[in-house]
Write a protein that holds these residues in place. Structure first.
Motif, PDB file in Angstrom:
ATOM      1  N   ASN A  25       0.841  -1.190   0.000  1.00  0.00           N
ATOM      2  CA  ASN A  25       0.000   0.000   0.000  1.00  0.00           C
ATOM      3  C   ASN A  25       0.883   1.248   0.000  1.00  0.00           C
ATOM      4  OD1 ASN A  25      -2.333   1.545   0.049  1.00  0.00           O
ATOM      5  ND2 ASN A  25      -2.414   1.570   2.292  1.00  0.00           N
ATOM      6  N   PRO A  26       0.902   1.996  -1.097  1.00  0.00           N
ATOM      7  CA  PRO A  26       0.121   1.776  -2.314  1.00  0.00           C
ATOM      8  C   PRO A  26       0.607   0.547  -3.080  1.00  0.00           C
ATOM      9  CG  PRO A  26       1.715   3.513  -2.709  1.00  0.00           C
ATOM     10  CD  PRO A  26       1.799   3.167  -1.240  1.00  0.00           C
ATOM     11  N   GLN A  27      -0.267   0.059  -3.949  1.00  0.00           N
ATOM     12  CA  GLN A  27       0.117  -1.097  -4.767  1.00  0.00           C
ATOM     13  C   GLN A  27       1.279  -0.729  -5.686  1.00  0.00           C
ATOM     14  OE1 GLN A  27      -3.031  -3.502  -6.491  1.00  0.00           O
ATOM     15  NE2 GLN A  27      -4.579  -2.477  -5.260  1.00  0.00           N
ATOM     16  N   PHE A  28       1.198   0.472  -6.251  1.00  0.00           N
ATOM     17  CA  PHE A  28       2.289   1.010  -7.065  1.00  0.00           C
ATOM     18  C   PHE A  28       2.023   2.479  -7.315  1.00  0.00           C
ATOM     19  CE2 PHE A  28      -0.893  -0.559 -10.052  1.00  0.00           C
ATOM     20  CZ  PHE A  28      -1.022   0.469 -10.974  1.00  0.00           C
ATOM     21  N   ASP A  70       4.307  13.124 -16.699  1.00  0.00           N
ATOM     22  CA  ASP A  70       5.057  14.378 -16.840  1.00  0.00           C
ATOM     23  C   ASP A  70       4.387  15.542 -16.119  1.00  0.00           C
ATOM     24  OD1 ASP A  70       2.898  14.656 -18.495  1.00  0.00           O
ATOM     25  OD2 ASP A  70       4.036  15.170 -20.302  1.00  0.00           O
ATOM     26  N   ASP A  71       3.104  15.361 -15.725  1.00  0.00           N
ATOM     27  CA  ASP A  71       2.390  16.439 -15.029  1.00  0.00           C
ATOM     28  C   ASP A  71       1.827  15.989 -13.687  1.00  0.00           C
ATOM     29  OD1 ASP A  71       0.531  14.703 -16.044  1.00  0.00           O
ATOM     30  OD2 ASP A  71      -0.832  16.258 -16.787  1.00  0.00           O
ATOM     31  N   GLY A  72       2.505  15.063 -13.049  1.00  0.00           N
ATOM     32  CA  GLY A  72       2.059  14.615 -11.734  1.00  0.00           C
ATOM     33  C   GLY A  72       2.049  13.106 -11.607  1.00  0.00           C
ATOM     34  N   ASN A  73       1.876  12.620 -10.382  1.00  0.00           N
ATOM     35  CA  ASN A  73       1.959  11.197 -10.085  1.00  0.00           C
ATOM     36  C   ASN A  73       0.630  10.668  -9.558  1.00  0.00           C
ATOM     37  OD1 ASN A  73       4.658  11.845 -10.569  1.00  0.00           O
ATOM     38  ND2 ASN A  73       5.101  12.040  -8.370  1.00  0.00           N
ATOM     39  N   VAL A  74       0.402   9.368  -9.772  1.00  0.00           N
ATOM     40  CA  VAL A  74      -0.799   8.719  -9.261  1.00  0.00           C
ATOM     41  C   VAL A  74      -0.390   7.435  -8.550  1.00  0.00           C
ATOM     42  CG1 VAL A  74      -3.000   7.644  -9.837  1.00  0.00           C
ATOM     43  CG2 VAL A  74      -2.235   9.642 -11.131  1.00  0.00           C
ATOM     44  N   HIS A 120       6.889  -0.353  -5.917  1.00  0.00           N
ATOM     45  CA  HIS A 120       6.755  -0.430  -7.377  1.00  0.00           C
ATOM     46  C   HIS A 120       6.492   0.967  -7.934  1.00  0.00           C
ATOM     47  CE1 HIS A 120       6.585  -4.791  -7.436  1.00  0.00           C
ATOM     48  NE2 HIS A 120       5.488  -4.835  -6.717  1.00  0.00           N
ATOM     49  N   THR A 121       7.275   1.390  -8.911  1.00  0.00           N
ATOM     50  CA  THR A 121       7.079   2.698  -9.545  1.00  0.00           C
ATOM     51  C   THR A 121       7.190   2.566 -11.059  1.00  0.00           C
ATOM     52  OG1 THR A 121       8.130   3.736  -7.614  1.00  0.00           O
ATOM     53  CG2 THR A 121       7.792   5.111  -9.567  1.00  0.00           C
ATOM     54  N   LEU A 122       6.193   3.093 -11.762  1.00  0.00           N
ATOM     55  CA  LEU A 122       6.162   3.046 -13.225  1.00  0.00           C
ATOM     56  C   LEU A 122       6.411   4.449 -13.778  1.00  0.00           C
ATOM     57  CD1 LEU A 122       2.941   0.900 -13.317  1.00  0.00           C
ATOM     58  CD2 LEU A 122       5.167   0.092 -14.084  1.00  0.00           C
ATOM     59  N   PHE A 123       7.441   4.581 -14.596  1.00  0.00           N
ATOM     60  CA  PHE A 123       7.804   5.874 -15.154  1.00  0.00           C
ATOM     61  C   PHE A 123       7.186   6.014 -16.544  1.00  0.00           C
ATOM     62  CE2 PHE A 123      10.636   5.346 -11.681  1.00  0.00           C
ATOM     63  CZ  PHE A 123      10.981   6.621 -11.258  1.00  0.00           C
ATOM     64  N   PHE A 124       6.057   6.727 -16.605  1.00  0.00           N
ATOM     65  CA  PHE A 124       5.258   6.877 -17.818  1.00  0.00           C
ATOM     66  C   PHE A 124       5.213   8.336 -18.271  1.00  0.00           C
ATOM     67  CE2 PHE A 124       4.259   2.592 -17.641  1.00  0.00           C
ATOM     68  CZ  PHE A 124       3.267   2.202 -18.522  1.00  0.00           C
ATOM     69  N   GLU A 125       6.346   9.043 -18.177  1.00  0.00           N
ATOM     70  CA  GLU A 125       6.353  10.458 -18.565  1.00  0.00           C
ATOM     71  C   GLU A 125       6.245  10.648 -20.074  1.00  0.00           C
ATOM     72  OE1 GLU A 125       8.784   8.797 -16.908  1.00  0.00           O
ATOM     73  OE2 GLU A 125       9.984  10.181 -15.698  1.00  0.00           O
ATOM     74  N   HIS A 126       6.554   9.594 -20.854  1.00  0.00           N
ATOM     75  CA  HIS A 126       6.551   9.705 -22.312  1.00  0.00           C
ATOM     76  C   HIS A 126       5.405   8.902 -22.921  1.00  0.00           C
ATOM     77  CE1 HIS A 126      10.252  11.800 -21.814  1.00  0.00           C
ATOM     78  NE2 HIS A 126      10.959  10.735 -21.491  1.00  0.00           N
ATOM     79  N   ASP A 127       5.260   8.992 -24.227  1.00  0.00           N
ATOM     80  CA  ASP A 127       4.157   8.362 -24.940  1.00  0.00           C
ATOM     81  C   ASP A 127       4.300   6.838 -24.973  1.00  0.00           C
ATOM     82  OD1 ASP A 127       1.791   8.550 -26.745  1.00  0.00           O
ATOM     83  OD2 ASP A 127       3.190   7.661 -28.175  1.00  0.00           O
ATOM     84  N   LEU A 128       3.255   6.161 -24.532  1.00  0.00           N
ATOM     85  CA  LEU A 128       3.262   4.691 -24.477  1.00  0.00           C
ATOM     86  C   LEU A 128       3.376   4.079 -25.868  1.00  0.00           C
ATOM     87  CD1 LEU A 128       2.816   1.894 -23.150  1.00  0.00           C
ATOM     88  CD2 LEU A 128       0.366   2.370 -23.206  1.00  0.00           C
ATOM     89  N   TYR A 161      10.374   0.809 -15.437  1.00  0.00           N
ATOM     90  CA  TYR A 161       9.787   0.400 -14.150  1.00  0.00           C
ATOM     91  C   TYR A 161      10.898   0.267 -13.127  1.00  0.00           C
ATOM     92  CZ  TYR A 161       8.569  -3.486 -10.932  1.00  0.00           C
ATOM     93  OH  TYR A 161       8.413  -4.296  -9.840  1.00  0.00           O
ATOM     94  N   ALA A 162      10.628   0.743 -11.913  1.00  0.00           N
ATOM     95  CA  ALA A 162      11.584   0.594 -10.810  1.00  0.00           C
ATOM     96  C   ALA A 162      10.935  -0.189  -9.681  1.00  0.00           C
ATOM     97  CB  ALA A 162      12.039   1.959 -10.303  1.00  0.00           C
ATOM     98  N   CYS A 163      11.659  -1.185  -9.180  1.00  0.00           N
ATOM     99  CA  CYS A 163      11.211  -1.966  -8.027  1.00  0.00           C
ATOM    100  C   CYS A 163      12.221  -1.759  -6.906  1.00  0.00           C
ATOM    101  CB  CYS A 163      11.125  -3.449  -8.391  1.00  0.00           C
ATOM    102  SG  CYS A 163      10.578  -4.504  -7.030  1.00  0.00           S
ATOM    103  N   CYS A 164      11.704  -1.421  -5.725  1.00  0.00           N
ATOM    104  CA  CYS A 164      12.587  -1.191  -4.577  1.00  0.00           C
ATOM    105  C   CYS A 164      12.099  -2.031  -3.403  1.00  0.00           C
ATOM    106  CB  CYS A 164      12.593   0.294  -4.213  1.00  0.00           C
ATOM    107  SG  CYS A 164      13.816   0.752  -2.963  1.00  0.00           S
ATOM    108  N   PRO A 165      12.425  -3.346  -3.409  1.00  0.00           N
ATOM    109  CA  PRO A 165      11.907  -4.249  -2.377  1.00  0.00           C
ATOM    110  C   PRO A 165      12.399  -3.921  -0.970  1.00  0.00           C
ATOM    111  CG  PRO A 165      13.562  -5.351  -3.709  1.00  0.00           C
ATOM    112  CD  PRO A 165      13.264  -4.051  -4.382  1.00  0.00           C
ATOM    113  N   SER A 166      13.521  -3.181  -0.865  1.00  0.00           N
ATOM    114  CA  SER A 166      14.024  -2.823   0.468  1.00  0.00           C
ATOM    115  C   SER A 166      13.096  -1.843   1.181  1.00  0.00           C
ATOM    116  CB  SER A 166      15.440  -2.236   0.358  1.00  0.00           C
ATOM    117  OG  SER A 166      15.520  -1.243  -0.649  1.00  0.00           O
ATOM    118  N   LYS A 167      12.118  -1.267   0.476  1.00  0.00           N
ATOM    119  CA  LYS A 167      11.096  -0.443   1.123  1.00  0.00           C
ATOM    120  C   LYS A 167      10.157  -1.304   1.966  1.00  0.00           C
ATOM    121  CE  LYS A 167      12.284   3.544  -0.630  1.00  0.00           C
ATOM    122  NZ  LYS A 167      12.912   4.556   0.258  1.00  0.00           N
ATOM    123  N   THR A 168      10.063  -2.583   1.614  1.00  0.00           N
ATOM    124  CA  THR A 168       9.156  -3.510   2.300  1.00  0.00           C
ATOM    125  C   THR A 168       9.910  -4.547   3.121  1.00  0.00           C
ATOM    126  OG1 THR A 168       7.599  -3.270   0.460  1.00  0.00           O
ATOM    127  CG2 THR A 168       7.260  -5.152   1.923  1.00  0.00           C
TER     128      THR A 168
END
Length: 500
Positions: A91-94, A99-103, A328-336, A356-363
């Motif tokens: 939580n959050p799941q990811f 380019d104009d904010g994060n979700v 889990h973080t998905l970097f979608f600043e550019h056109d899919l 995509y970035a995975c940082c398991p040490s956060k958990t």
């Protein structure tokens, strides 16, 4: 001696998820099962490695989705996942970076509805309708469709499947389907993301695969404490408890046949006899172990297939914590679509990549030394492209720069105390993966079900195939199901006469 009604001596090539699953089910059925793995550990693409300075890296899968399907495997043998490892709900799941904010997608479904409504008026109600339909597809798809061996379309002729045909949206594309529910580009991106690794643009994937939104978002995103490799170890223990034997550092060099029947394997230059062979290895590679006339498919066939992506991976250890970074973080600043076109149309490195970035040490505090961070970067790529070190490094700098921008940090490169890249040529070297594919065949309509590579050799009836290049398709849960399917099929194979 006639062995028609006796248990079989079965060889399984490869100890990836499908091989582990096949081993467990085939051994439970009373067969003598031997698994041959070229590496020194099980897991295939899901192997794990540790470093001298205290990091533990999962090499492949990191999204623990469809937990019920994984749980079903263990319950078939009288176990629960909790007998082997602890699952943590993320939580959050990811988080998705635009380019104009994060979700960030919350664990709680009601909170997810609030988020959708904030981005688009009426979207909460639309999400309910979308997920209700996705749940139906998930329940029918994962119970009815995926458990078929797909020898013939007649397997799908049943009142339930016929009655479900319209609701399953088999002939509409995923992008148009999502667009019927949501207008906001961020919501569309959120809903389209899960199908990217199925091997095509969302506009070319059947809308049936909204089932993945349910299997992920609604059922939650999880993490097995100790890493995804805990699932591998647990499945090995289950298979061994049924009597399966594992042989590591054992490279299968040839499938030995006689009179249209597999009689054994050549392993590390030694012949070992078997009644039945199950190949969990890359399908194309498995066929290279046969005579040309015994193969199901020629080279032209494979050249015409559409493969899911390969990828560039970096395993990084940092001697500092990185703020503002989720598991889990998905970097979608550019056109899919521009990135997708480089994978399926142009077969080139992307100009403006998503990653995509995975940082398991956060958990999990056990995957990195105290005060350090374990980070896994992954960028989807076309199969079969050149991946020299200079090119890898250029994209590494691009990804680390965007990671710094998102987290508000500087000079992360100077704090790296472990770094390893993995790309197309490594998939070929380590897994004999056709053109370095990482995720198997694309799940397009003309590569679905009976149209996938056959689970049984057409000339050698006691040679069967399992894994992400055959049914039901790519991903960890489908691979586990694939092993179950092939074990059942192996049990049906009749061998009239075997000399012993």
């Amino acid at each position: 001696m006639n062995k028609k009604n006796m248990s079989k001596r079965i060889a399984i090539i490869g100890a990836g998820f499908s091989g582990l699953s096949a081993a467990a089910y085939a051994a439970k059925a009373g067969n003598e099962v031997h698994v041959f793995e070229k590496h020194d550990q099980p897991g295939g693409r899901a192997r794990q490695f540790t470093t001298d300075n205290g990091y533990t890296f999962d090499m492949g899968p990191s999204w623990y989705w469809m937990p019920d399907i994984i749980e079903n495997f263990f319950s078939d043998f009288g176990y629960r996942t909790s007998d082997f490892y602890q699952l943590i709900a993320l939580n959050p799941q990811f988080e998705m970076i635009f380019d104009d904010g994060n979700v960030a997608i919350p664990e709680n479904y009601e909170e997810m509805k609030v988020l959708f409504e904030q981005l688009e008026s009426g979207a909460a109600n639309k999400l309910d309708h979308f997920m209700k339909a996705a749940r139906y597809k998930y329940e029918v798809g994962m119970q009815e469709f995926v458990n078929k061996p797909c020898h013939s379309w007649w397997e799908f002729v049943s009142p339930k499947i016929a009655g479900s045909a319209l609701k399953l949206n088999l002939l509409s594309n995923f992008r148009s389907y999502v667009a019927k529910y949501f207008k906001h580009p961020k919501l569309r991106a959120l809903m389209e993301f899960p199908v990217i690794f199925l091997g095509a643009s969302p506009k070319n994937i059947p809308a049936l695969y909204s089932l993945m939104n349910y299997g992920g978002y609604a059922l939650g995103t999880w993490y097995p404490l100790g890493g995804f490799y805990q699932l591998v170890l647990a499945m090995q223990k289950v298979a061994e408890a049924q009597g399966a034997k594992f042989h590591f550092n054992q490279n299968v060099e040839r499938i030995i046949t006689e009179e249209n029947q597999a009689i054994g394997l050549k392993v590390n230059d030694e012949f070992i006899d078997f009644d039945t062979i199950i190949a969990s290895s890359d399908y194309h590679h498995t066929e290279s172990l046969l005579k040309n006339e015994e193969k199901n498919y020629n080279e032209d066939y494979w050249k015409q297939r559409i493969f899911a992506p390969s990828c560039l991976i970096y395993y990084l250890g940092l001697k500092r914590r990185v703020p503002n970074l989720k598991h889990h973080t998905l970097f979608f600043e550019h056109d899919l679509d521009a990135h997708i076109d480089t994978i399926y149309k142009n077969k080139s490195w992307p100009e403006k990549p998503l990653f995509y970035a995975c940082c398991p040490s956060k958990t999990d505090p056990n995957v990195a030394p105290e005060g350090h961070e374990n980070i896994f970067l992954l960028m989807p790529l076309a199969t079969g492209i050149a991946d020299d070190e200079q090119t890898r490094e250029r994209y590494f700098k691009e990804m680390i720069t965007r990671l710094e921008k998102h987290t508000g940090t500087k000079d992360l490169i100077n704090d790296i105390d472990y770094k390893r890249s993995y790309c197309v040529s490594d998939f070929v070297q380590d897994y004999n993966a056709y053109q370095g594919n990482a995720y198997g065949l694309a799940n397009t309509l003309n590569q679905t079900a009976v149209l996938k590579p056959a689970i049984q050799n057409k000339k050698i009836k006691n040679l069967l195939y399992t894994g992400q290049l055959t049914v039901p398709g790519p991903g960890v849960p489908p691979s586990i199901i694939s092993g179950k399917i092939v074990a059942k099929e192996a049990h049906k194979v009749k061998i009239d006469e075997i000399k012993v």
